[in-house]
Design a protein around this motif. Structure first.
Motif, PDB file in Angstrom:
ATOM      1  N   SER A 176      36.682  50.227  52.769  1.00  0.00           N
ATOM      2  CA  SER A 176      35.494  50.316  51.936  1.00  0.00           C
ATOM      3  C   SER A 176      35.868  50.860  50.492  1.00  0.00           C
ATOM      4  CB  SER A 176      34.347  51.237  52.449  1.00  0.00           C
ATOM      5  OG  SER A 176      34.970  52.493  52.748  1.00  0.00           O
TER       6      SER A 176
ATOM      7  N   ARG B  71      31.810  41.546  41.553  1.00  0.00           N
ATOM      8  CA  ARG B  71      31.117  40.533  42.321  1.00  0.00           C
ATOM      9  C   ARG B  71      29.635  41.372  42.519  1.00  0.00           C
ATOM     10  NH1 ARG B  71      33.419  39.150  47.264  1.00  0.00           N
ATOM     11  NH2 ARG B  71      35.394  38.643  46.209  1.00  0.00           N
ATOM     12  N   GLU B  72      29.966  42.677  43.147  1.00  0.00           N
ATOM     13  CA  GLU B  72      28.682  43.202  43.535  1.00  0.00           C
ATOM     14  C   GLU B  72      28.023  44.032  42.263  1.00  0.00           C
ATOM     15  OE1 GLU B  72      29.322  46.190  46.500  1.00  0.00           O
ATOM     16  OE2 GLU B  72      30.561  44.599  47.629  1.00  0.00           O
TER      17      GLU B  72
ATOM     18  N   GLU C 254      37.845  43.091  42.262  1.00  0.00           N
ATOM     19  CA  GLU C 254      37.354  41.860  42.485  1.00  0.00           C
ATOM     20  C   GLU C 254      35.855  41.803  43.015  1.00  0.00           C
ATOM     21  OE1 GLU C 254      39.219  38.439  44.807  1.00  0.00           O
ATOM     22  OE2 GLU C 254      40.581  38.622  43.237  1.00  0.00           O
ATOM     23  N   SER C 255      35.992  42.607  44.326  1.00  0.00           N
ATOM     24  CA  SER C 255      34.795  42.859  45.031  1.00  0.00           C
ATOM     25  C   SER C 255      33.634  43.614  44.173  1.00  0.00           C
ATOM     26  CB  SER C 255      34.965  43.620  46.073  1.00  0.00           C
ATOM     27  OG  SER C 255      36.072  43.063  46.904  1.00  0.00           O
TER      28      SER C 255
END
Ligand SMILES: [Zn+2]
Length: 113
Positions: A109, A20-21, A16-17
């Motif tokens: 991370s 988004r990035e 998901e992240s």
């Protein structure tokens, strides 16, 4: 095996992240695993490639940090690192303490490109 569903949550969170990035590939995922979290790191490492197969994280490396237990004594306020969940406070010998670290798992991370 609850590590499998745990892995699925880790991967979906990371994906998901990553999306988004604007990343197209995830190369490394780093997680913290508390010593008292009841998660088997070996099982997690085993499940990871199964869960990432066919996703943009397919060749990603899973890196695991073991987080030692930390507790604070309720009676005298001492911070200490108990050897186990039932270790008493080393200062006053009290058993009334709360865990301040080492109980959870979290994604720290991830790297990608
Ligand atoms: Zn104490």
């Amino acid at each position: 095996m609850h590590e499998l569903s745990l892995c699925e949550s880790i991967v979906s969170l990371v994906m998901e992240s990553a999306i988004r990035e604007g990343l197209t590939r995830v190369t490394r995922v780093t997680v913290d695993i508390g010593a008292a979290s009841a998660i088997d790191p070996d099982a997690l490492l085993f499940c990871f490639p199964l869960v990432t197969e066919g996703t943009p994280a397919a060749s990603a490396e899973l890196s695991i940090n073991r987080i030692a237990l930390k507790a604070r004594c309720t009676a005298c306020g001492a911070d200490f690192a108990p050897e186990s969940l039932i270790s008493p406070c080393p200062v006053c010998g009290g058993h009334d303490r709360s865990l301040t670290a080492g109980r959870d798992m979290r994604v720290v991370s991830f790297e990608g490109e």
